[in-house]
Design a protein around this motif. Sequence first.
Motif, PDB file in Angstrom:
ATOM      1  N   HIS A 104       0.854  -1.183   0.000  1.00 46.36           N
ATOM      2  CA  HIS A 104       0.000   0.000   0.000  1.00 46.36           C
ATOM      3  C   HIS A 104       0.895   1.240   0.000  1.00 46.36           C
ATOM      4  O   HIS A 104       1.604   1.489   0.977  1.00 46.36           O
ATOM      5  CB  HIS A 104      -0.916   0.017   1.226  1.00 46.36           C
ATOM      6  N   HIS A 105       0.844   2.004  -1.083  1.00 49.68           N
ATOM      7  CA  HIS A 105       1.639   3.223  -1.176  1.00 49.68           C
ATOM      8  C   HIS A 105       0.782   4.390  -0.711  1.00 49.68           C
ATOM      9  O   HIS A 105      -0.145   4.821  -1.408  1.00 49.68           O
ATOM     10  CB  HIS A 105       2.115   3.444  -2.606  1.00 49.68           C
ATOM     11  N   VAL A 106       1.077   4.904   0.467  1.00 48.31           N
ATOM     12  CA  VAL A 106       0.300   5.975   1.078  1.00 48.31           C
ATOM     13  C   VAL A 106       0.939   7.309   0.698  1.00 48.31           C
ATOM     14  O   VAL A 106       2.031   7.641   1.165  1.00 48.31           O
ATOM     15  CB  VAL A 106       0.257   5.819   2.607  1.00 48.31           C
ATOM     16  N   CYS A 126      -0.245   8.428  10.525  1.00 42.15           N
ATOM     17  CA  CYS A 126       0.676   7.501   9.862  1.00 42.15           C
ATOM     18  C   CYS A 126       1.858   7.181  10.768  1.00 42.15           C
ATOM     19  O   CYS A 126       2.251   6.012  10.913  1.00 42.15           O
ATOM     20  CB  CYS A 126       1.162   8.100   8.549  1.00 42.15           C
ATOM     21  N   LEU A 131       4.571   4.306  10.288  1.00 46.14           N
ATOM     22  CA  LEU A 131       4.978   4.708   8.944  1.00 46.14           C
ATOM     23  C   LEU A 131       5.940   5.888   9.037  1.00 46.14           C
ATOM     24  O   LEU A 131       5.748   6.811   9.853  1.00 46.14           O
ATOM     25  CB  LEU A 131       3.767   5.107   8.093  1.00 46.14           C
ATOM     26  N   THR A 136       9.559   2.135   3.869  1.00 46.97           N
ATOM     27  CA  THR A 136       8.564   1.063   3.863  1.00 46.97           C
ATOM     28  C   THR A 136       8.603   0.359   5.208  1.00 46.97           C
ATOM     29  O   THR A 136       9.683   0.117   5.763  1.00 46.97           O
ATOM     30  CB  THR A 136       8.861   0.057   2.728  1.00 46.97           C
ATOM     31  N   THR A 137       7.433   0.033   5.742  1.00 50.07           N
ATOM     32  CA  THR A 137       7.381  -0.642   7.039  1.00 50.07           C
ATOM     33  C   THR A 137       8.031  -2.021   6.948  1.00 50.07           C
ATOM     34  O   THR A 137       8.110  -2.616   5.868  1.00 50.07           O
ATOM     35  CB  THR A 137       5.928  -0.784   7.518  1.00 50.07           C
ATOM     36  N   PHE A 142       3.288  -1.003   4.057  1.00 48.71           N
ATOM     37  CA  PHE A 142       3.066   0.405   3.765  1.00 48.71           C
ATOM     38  C   PHE A 142       4.354   1.132   3.385  1.00 48.71           C
ATOM     39  O   PHE A 142       5.403   0.910   3.987  1.00 48.71           O
ATOM     40  CB  PHE A 142       2.464   1.119   4.985  1.00 48.71           C
ATOM     41  N   THR A 143       4.233   2.003   2.391  1.00 47.32           N
ATOM     42  CA  THR A 143       5.262   3.003   2.095  1.00 47.32           C
ATOM     43  C   THR A 143       4.603   4.364   2.200  1.00 47.32           C
ATOM     44  O   THR A 143       3.503   4.569   1.661  1.00 47.32           O
ATOM     45  CB  THR A 143       5.846   2.820   0.691  1.00 47.32           C
ATOM     46  N   LEU A 144       5.240   5.286   2.901  1.00 45.23           N
ATOM     47  CA  LEU A 144       4.678   6.620   3.097  1.00 45.23           C
ATOM     48  C   LEU A 144       5.476   7.645   2.303  1.00 45.23           C
ATOM     49  O   LEU A 144       6.703   7.706   2.389  1.00 45.23           O
ATOM     50  CB  LEU A 144       4.701   6.983   4.583  1.00 45.23           C
ATOM     51  N   ILE A 161      -4.001   6.241  -1.832  1.00 50.14           N
ATOM     52  CA  ILE A 161      -3.421   4.948  -1.474  1.00 50.14           C
ATOM     53  C   ILE A 161      -3.644   4.020  -2.653  1.00 50.14           C
ATOM     54  O   ILE A 161      -4.789   3.686  -2.985  1.00 50.14           O
ATOM     55  CB  ILE A 161      -4.043   4.377  -0.190  1.00 50.14           C
ATOM     56  N   LEU A 178      -5.832   2.864   7.836  1.00 42.61           N
ATOM     57  CA  LEU A 178      -4.599   2.082   7.914  1.00 42.61           C
ATOM     58  C   LEU A 178      -4.827   0.749   8.619  1.00 42.61           C
ATOM     59  O   LEU A 178      -4.294  -0.288   8.197  1.00 42.61           O
ATOM     60  CB  LEU A 178      -3.517   2.884   8.636  1.00 42.61           C
TER      61      LEU A 178
END
Length: 218
Positions: A104-106, A126, A131, A136-137, A142-144, A161, A178
């Motif tokens: 998931h690219h936030v 986030c 995040l 990336t987590t 997730f990538t923020l 997203i 999230l």
Amino acid sequence: MADAAQIPDEAETRARWGGFQWSEANAEKVKEIIGRYPKGREHSAIMPLLDLAQRQVGAETNTQGWLPIPVIEYVARQVDMPYIRALEVVSFYTMYNMVPVGRHHVQVCGTTPCMLRGSDDVLAACKAKGLKKGATTADGLFTLTEVECLGACVNAPMVQINDDNYEDLTFESMTAILEALARGETPKPGPQIDRHRAAPVGGPTVLKDYVTEGGASA
């Protein structure tokens, strides 16, 4: 941005992606895309082809996808374009990822309307979920990224997203989104308050007869 992730080692990238080829289904899509443009204007197809390649990389890695250098080179050759021209496109538009991203690219909008209406709270939500901008987590979910205007200023603050927009956010609603994604659920995109798309909060204030006749939803 200063906190952007670094492009991966080229030798490792070439070892993994040097043999990139279109999947059978995407090869047919490529013909269709290039066929939209007049002969001699094939360069115009570069943006949809790069998007298609990024999605194929995403499908192969169970992520939102990115564009390794060998993949950009491959796509550029499809339309007889110098690699540097294709790279210019990739590096200009934030719709293309130059580094690996999570499932998931936030992408949080931090431009003025969103900032004035609470994008700091969105970023705080986030951060509270682990995040970090440009990263990336550890679980790969997730990538923020903080980006410039995503075009939903009326419904600020908002995030994109993957292919969905989430609007009219608060710390609480962003947290809920999230958490739902982490559980494998698909949160309802669009406004997270009582608003139909970009209509006034709570419903229309004018042309109410038009609404009752079904016109507004047509």
